[in-house]
Design a protein around this motif. Structure first.
Motif, short mmCIF file in Angstrom:
data_model
loop_
_atom_site.label_atom_id
_atom_site.label_comp_id
_atom_site.label_asym_id
_atom_site.label_seq_id
_atom_site.Cartn_x
_atom_site.Cartn_y
_atom_site.Cartn_z
N THR A 653 0.95 -1.47 -0.03
CA THR A 653 -0.09 -0.07 0.06
C THR A 653 0.89 1.16 -0.09
O THR A 653 0.35 2.37 -0.59
CB THR A 653 -1.01 -0.10 1.30
OG1 THR A 653 -0.07 -0.04 2.58
CG2 THR A 653 -1.86 -1.17 1.11
N ARG A 710 -11.81 -7.39 -4.33
CA ARG A 710 -11.13 -6.32 -4.43
C ARG A 710 -10.98 -5.51 -3.11
O ARG A 710 -11.81 -4.84 -2.56
CB ARG A 710 -11.17 -5.48 -5.45
CG ARG A 710 -11.22 -5.88 -6.90
CD ARG A 710 -11.09 -4.98 -7.94
NE ARG A 710 -11.76 -4.13 -7.86
CZ ARG A 710 -11.93 -2.96 -8.88
NH1 ARG A 710 -11.10 -2.58 -9.59
NH2 ARG A 710 -12.98 -2.17 -8.68
N GLU A 712 -9.73 -1.81 -1.17
CA GLU A 712 -9.95 -0.39 -1.52
C GLU A 712 -8.81 -0.02 -2.23
O GLU A 712 -7.54 -0.15 -2.08
CB GLU A 712 -10.39 0.63 -0.49
CG GLU A 712 -10.61 2.06 -0.92
CD GLU A 712 -11.28 2.79 0.29
OE1 GLU A 712 -11.26 3.96 0.02
OE2 GLU A 712 -11.23 2.24 1.37
N TYR A 724 -5.49 3.33 0.20
CA TYR A 724 -5.09 1.89 -0.48
C TYR A 724 -5.14 1.10 0.70
O TYR A 724 -4.57 1.18 1.64
CB TYR A 724 -3.96 1.82 -1.25
CG TYR A 724 -3.81 2.85 -2.29
CD1 TYR A 724 -4.53 2.39 -3.50
CD2 TYR A 724 -3.04 3.98 -2.38
CE1 TYR A 724 -4.27 3.35 -4.60
CE2 TYR A 724 -3.02 4.84 -3.39
CZ TYR A 724 -3.66 4.49 -4.65
OH TYR A 724 -3.63 5.25 -5.70
N GLU A 725 -5.83 -0.31 0.49
CA GLU A 725 -5.68 -1.42 1.47
C GLU A 725 -5.11 -2.63 0.92
O GLU A 725 -5.17 -2.65 -0.66
CB GLU A 725 -7.19 -1.58 1.96
CG GLU A 725 -7.70 -0.53 2.79
CD GLU A 725 -9.23 -0.90 3.29
OE1 GLU A 725 -9.49 -1.65 2.93
OE2 GLU A 725 -9.84 0.26 3.94
#
Length: 802
Positions: A653, A710, A712, A724-725
Motif C-alpha cells: 500500500t 478487491r 479499496e 489503499y488497502e
C-alpha cells in the motif's frame, strides 16, 4: 354517320379506293352492332332494376331469373325484358284483415307465393312483413323514377314513417375522387348549392362509405364533429345521420334526421335493404343516358387538322337532371395535347375529365358552363398547368377562350412565354455550370459569343468577340501552342477538340476549358464552328487541395509508423518476455504479452515477476492510459519504481501511494494507470495483494473459478490523497491464479461483467493441469481484431513440492 352500306366501286376504281369502301362498310356494320347492343343493354338494366325493386334480389340473381324465363318461354332475352316491364302493375287491394294475397307481387302473374319467390331468389330484404311490404311499395314506386332527383324524393317519402328520415341526399363519385350531389329531398336549394361538390378530403362520411363499401352511422353530434366533415352542419343541423354505399354503383345514400339517438338494428337492416333496392334503378338510369349530339363530320375534323394553335370542339354530356357532367371531344387540332401526351385525333371521342382531370371544379370549368349557357365568350385568366413535355413533367402558363358553337363549345388556348422560358433556362445552365457558348462562321467570318463567354474571359463586350484563330492570343504563353494546334486541325480537317488552358485575370490565374466541333458543307469542308468555354478553376483548386492533403496524410502516416516502430523497440527493450514458463518461489509462472493489432498504437501494458530478498516473490501487472512513446515511457517509470520500492522494504500500500505521487508530478499530470501488486510467501503459502483501479485476480480451485474481492484502491493519478488497502489469501496445491489487463476481457458494445464471465468459463474449459499453456486460453478469449494490448500472468501452485 349512317348505317347504309357503302356504294360499290365504279369500274376502273383504284384498288386502294375499293379497300377503303370495305373498311367503311365494316365500320358502319360495327356501329350498328354497338347501337343495338346499347339499346339491348338499356332495356336489360331496366328489367333487372324492376325485378330488384319488387323482390329485393341482387343484380346477378335478377339477370339469372330473366335468362331462365326467356329460356322457359322460348323467347329472346330482349322480349322477356319487355314482357317483364309491361307486367308491372300497382299493388292489389288489401284484404279485410290488412294482409295481401299470397300471389300479389309476382310481376309475371305466375301465381308463385311471396315466400316461395324469396326462397328461390335470395334472402329477404328485411326481417318483418311490414318491412317487406314497405320495400315492395318502394320498389314499385322506383320503377317510375326517371332521375336521381326523383329517386331522392321517392326515398324520403317512403323512409320518413319507418326510419324517421327528414332529408335524403345522394352523392355520386366524380372522376377526380370528389363527390357531386346528384339528388336531394328535404334540403333547401341554397344549402344544396353550397354542398353541391365536395373535394376528395379525408373525414367525409359519404366518401369513406364509398371507399370502404361499409355504412357510416353518425349518432353522436359532439363526437361526429371531431371525426368527420359534416354536410350542412348549421344551427338547424341534423342530429343523426346514416351514409350507405349503394351496391354496384358509385353513389352514397345519405339519410338525415333532426332528432338524435342511434339507429336501431332493425332500422339499420332496413336501410341496407333500401340501398340494395336502389342499385338496380341507378344502373338503369345510368345505362339510359345516350349522347345528345350527332357525330362530328369528317369535314369538320379535317378543318381542325389544318388549324394552327391548340383548339378542341366539345359536346356537353348531361345528367338526367340536365346538369353538364362532362364534355366529349369531337375534334382537336394537332397542337392540342392532354396530360398523358395524346394529341390531335387521339383525343377525339374522349372525355374532358379523362384528358384534363384537374379542371373539375376549377374556374375554367365554370367558364365553360357560362359560355355554354349565356352565349358570351369566356376568356380566362392565365393559369399554371402541369403537363408532360418530352417525357418530363413541366408546369406551363396558359390562357383559355371558350365560345359557344351550336350546342357545343369551341375552346382554344395559348401557351405563354415558351421561347422566353427556354432562353432563361439556357442562361441558368450557363451561369450555374460556369460555361458559355460561342459560334464562329468560317464563311462569313461572323462570330457570336454568349454573355457568359465574355465574363469567363474577362473581356469587355464592347470590344466584341475574337476570331477562332485569335483565341491563342488570350491565353498564357505556355498554353498557346496546344490551343493553336487544336484550332488548326479543326479548321483544316474538322477534328473536334477539347483543350484546357489558363488566362491571367484580376483575381489571378483562371483555369478554363474549350470544346469545339465543326459543321461541314456537303463536300466535307468546315464552314461553321460551335463550341463552349467552361470555367474549371474551382475544380483545379479542389484537385490541388486534394493532392496536398494526400501528401500531408502520407507524411503523417510515415511519422506515426516511425513512432510506432520506435515505441515497439523501446517496449521490447524495457519489457523482455521469458521464452518459457519459469519457477519462482515454488510457483510455476507463465507470461503472455500480445500487442494490439492496430497499425499505429502501442499500449502501456506491463508486468513484473521477480524474487525478493528472503525468497518471497513479487508479481506486478499494470496498464497505463494512452498509447505511443509517452505511454511506454510512463510504463517503464512505474515498472522499475514499483520493483525498487517493494524490494527495499516498502509495503504494497505504501508503494501504491508513492507511485500515485510520482504520477501526479510527472511531465503529463493527467496520465492515469491501473496496477496490481502481489507478494507471495512460499513458507506460509500466503498471497498479500493490493490494487489501484485494476480488475480483480481470477482464482481457479478444484474445478471452480471465482474472482478475489478487491481491497479499496483508486487508480493512480486520479487523486492527491488516495486510500489503499491490502487483502490476503492462501494458495493451495493445484491452485491457479490469473493476473491480466483489461484487453483480455473488454469487447466493444458489451459490459465488463460479460467479459469477466467469459474469462471464467474459458479458464474452466482450459483445465488446471500443472503443465497447461496459455495459448488455448488466449485463443478462446481473443477472436477478431484486438484494439488494445493484452498482458497475462498465469501463476500455478504445483500439486507436489518440487
Amino acid at each position: 354517320m349512317t348505317s347504309e352500306p357503302a356504294p360499290p366501286p365504279e369500274s376502273g376504281t383504284a384498288p386502294e379506293l375499293t379497300a377503303l369502301y370495305k373498311v367503311v362498310a365494316r365500320q358502319r356494320a360495327e356501329l350498328d352492332r354497338l347501337q343495338d347492343l346499347a339499346a339491348t343493354s338499356a332495356v336489360l338494366e331496366r328489367a333487372k332494376g324492376a325485378l330488384m325493386a319488387v323482390t329485393g334480389c341482387t343484380p346477378d340473381v335478377a339477370h339469372e331469373e330473366l335468362v331462365e324465363r326467356a329460356r322457359t318461354g322460348n323467347r329472346t332475352l330482349i322480349e322477356e325484358c319487355w314482357i317483364t316491364l309491361g307486367a308491372l302493375r300497382p299493388p292489389p287491394d288489401r284484404t279485410a284483415d290488412g294482409t295481401g294475397s299470397a300471389e300479389e307481387s309476382t310481376p309475371t302473374g305466375t301465381g308463385r307465393a311471396r315466400s316461395a319467390r324469396t326462397a328461390s331468389w335470395g334472402t329477404p330484404a328485411a326481417g318483418t312483413d311490414a318491412d317487406s311490404e314497405m320495400l315492395a311499395r318502394l320498389g314499385r314506386a322506383l320503377v317510375r323514377v326517371g332521375s336521381p332527383r326523383e329517386l331522392a324524393v321517392c326515398l324520403l317519402e317512403h323512409l320518413g314513417p319507418d326510419v324517421g328520415a327528414d332529408a335524403v341526399m345522394l352523392y355520386g363519385l366524380r372522376p377526380d375522387g370528389g363527390l357531386e350531389l346528384v339528388g336531394h329531398a328535404g334540403v333547401d336549394e341554397t344549402l344544396a348549392a353550397q354542398w353541391d361538390r365536395i373535394p376528395p378530403l379525408s373525414g367525409v362520411p359519404a366518401l369513406e362509405a364509398l371507399r370502404s363499401r361499409e355504412p357510416r352511422w353518425l349518432e353522436d353530434p359532439a363526437t361526429d364533429r371531431t371525426r368527420y366533415v359534416l354536410v350542412a352542419d348549421t344551427a338547424e343541423r341534423w342530429l343523426s345521420r346514416a351514409w350507405l354505399p349503394v351496391p354496384a354503383a358509385a353513389v352514397a345514400l345519405g339519410v338525415l334526421r333532426r332528432h338524435d339517438g342511434p339507429f336501431t338494428p332493425h332500422q339499420r337492416e332496413l336501410l341496407r335493404a333500401v340501398a340494395r333496392l336502389c342499385a338496380g334503378r341507378l344502373r338503369a338510369l345510368d345505362s339510359a343516358q345516350e349522347p345528345a349530339s350527332e357525330e362530328t363530320t369528317d369535314t369538320l375534323r379535317a378543318v381542325f387538322d389544318a388549324l394552327p394553335g391548340a383548339a378542341v370542339l366539345l359536346t356537353p354530356l348531361r345528367a338526367a337532371t340536365g346538369e353538364v357532367e362532362d364534355y366529349r371531344i369531337d375534334a382537336a387540332t394537332p397542337q392540342a395535347v392532354d396530360v398523358l401526351g395524346r394529341t390531335g385525333r387521339e383525343l377525339v371521342g374522349m372525355r374532358i375529365l379523362e384528358c384534363y382531370p384537374s379542371v373539375a371544379g376549377e374556374p375554367l370549368w365554370q367558364g365553360y358552363l357560362t359560355a355554354l349557357s349565356g352565349g358570351e365568350p369566356y376568356e380566362g385568366e392565365p393559369f399554371a398547368y402541369h403537363e408532360i413535355v418530352d417525357g418530363l413533367p413541366e408546369t406551363a402558363t396558359y390562357s383559355v377562350r371558350a365560345t359557344r358553337l351550336g350546342g357545343g363549345l369551341l375552346v382554344t388556348w395559348i401557351r405563354h412565354n415558351h421561347s422566353t422560358r427556354q432562353e432563361q433556362r439556357l442562361a441558368d445552365v450557363q451561369r450555374l455550370g460556369n460555361l458559355g457558348w460561342a459560334t464562329w462562321n468560317l464563311a462569313t467570318l461572323e462570330v457570336i459569343w454568349s454573355p457568359q463567354v465574355y465574363a469567363l474571359l474577362e473581356r469587355d463586350p464592347a470590344r466584341g468577340p475574337v476570331r477562332l484563330q485569335q483565341l491563342p492570343d488570350l491565353v498564357l504563353p505556355e498554353d498557346a501552342p496546344a490551343l493553336s494546334r487544336a484550332v488548326t486541325e479543326l479548321v483544316g480537317a474538322g477534328q473536334q477538340f477539347d483543350v484546357p488552358f489558363r488566362i491571367r485575370c484580376a483575381s489571378g490565374v483562371r483555369h478554363l476549358r474549350i470544346v469545339a466541333e465543326a459543321v461541314a458543307d456537303p463536300d466535307g469542308k468546315p464552314i461553321e464552328v460551335h463550341g463552349f468555354v467552361q470555367d474549371l478553376t474551382a475544380l483545379r483548386n479542389a484537385e490541388l487541395a486534394l493532392v496536398e492533403s494526400e501528401r500531408a496524410n502520407l507524411l503523417q502516416r510515415g511519422v506515426l509508423q516511425a513512432e510506432r516502430a520506435m515505441a515497439i523497440r523501446l517496449q521490447h527493450a524495457l519489457l523482455p518476455l521469458p521464452k518459457a514458463a519459469v519457477r519462482l518461489a515454488g510457483l510455476r509462472v507463465e507470461v503472455a504479452y500480445l500487442p494490439a493489432q492496430s497499425e499505429i498504437h502501442v499500449g502501456g501494458d506491463w508486468f513484473s515477476a521477480i524474487e525478493l530478498p528472503g525468497e518471497d516473490a513479487l508479481f506486478v501487472i499494470g496498464d497505463v492510459a494512452g498509447h505511443g512513446i509517452d505511454a511506454v515511457a510512463t510504463m517503464a517509470q512505474l515498472r522499475f519504481t514499483a520493483k525498487g520500492m517493494v524490494s527495499t522494504g516498502s509495503s504494497l500500500t505504501g508503494a501504491l501511494a508513492r507511485l500515485n505521487t510520482l504520477l501526479l508530478h510527472s511531465r503529463d499530470s493527467n496520465t492515469t494507470a491501473t496496477i496490481v501488486l502481489a507478494r507471495y510467501d512460499p513458507e506460509g503459502h500466503r498471497l498479500v495483494w493490493a490494487q489501484a483501479g485494476h480488475l480483480p485476480p481470477l482464482l481457479l480451485r478444484q474445478g471452480e473459478a471465482h474472482y478475489l474481492d478487491r481491497p479499496e484502491g483508486i487508480l493512480l493519478g486520479a487523486s492527491t490523497s488516495p486510500a489503499y488497502e491490502s487483502a490476503e489469501c492462501r494458495l493451495e496445491p493445484g491452485d491457479r491464479l490469473l493476473l491480466y489487463t483489461d484487453g483480455l476481457v473488454e469487447r466493444p458494445g458489451e459490459g465488463l461483467d460479460v467479459g469477466l464471465a467469459r474469462l471464467a468459463r474459458a479458464v474452466l474449459a482450459d483445465g488446471s493441469e500443472e503443465t497447461g499453456s496459455l495459448e488455448e486460453l488466449l485463443a478462446a478469449m481473443l477472436k477478431g481484431e484486438r484494439r488494445d494490448d493484452v498482458c497475462v500472468l498465469d501463476i500455478r501452485v504445483p500439486l507436489r513440492e518440487a
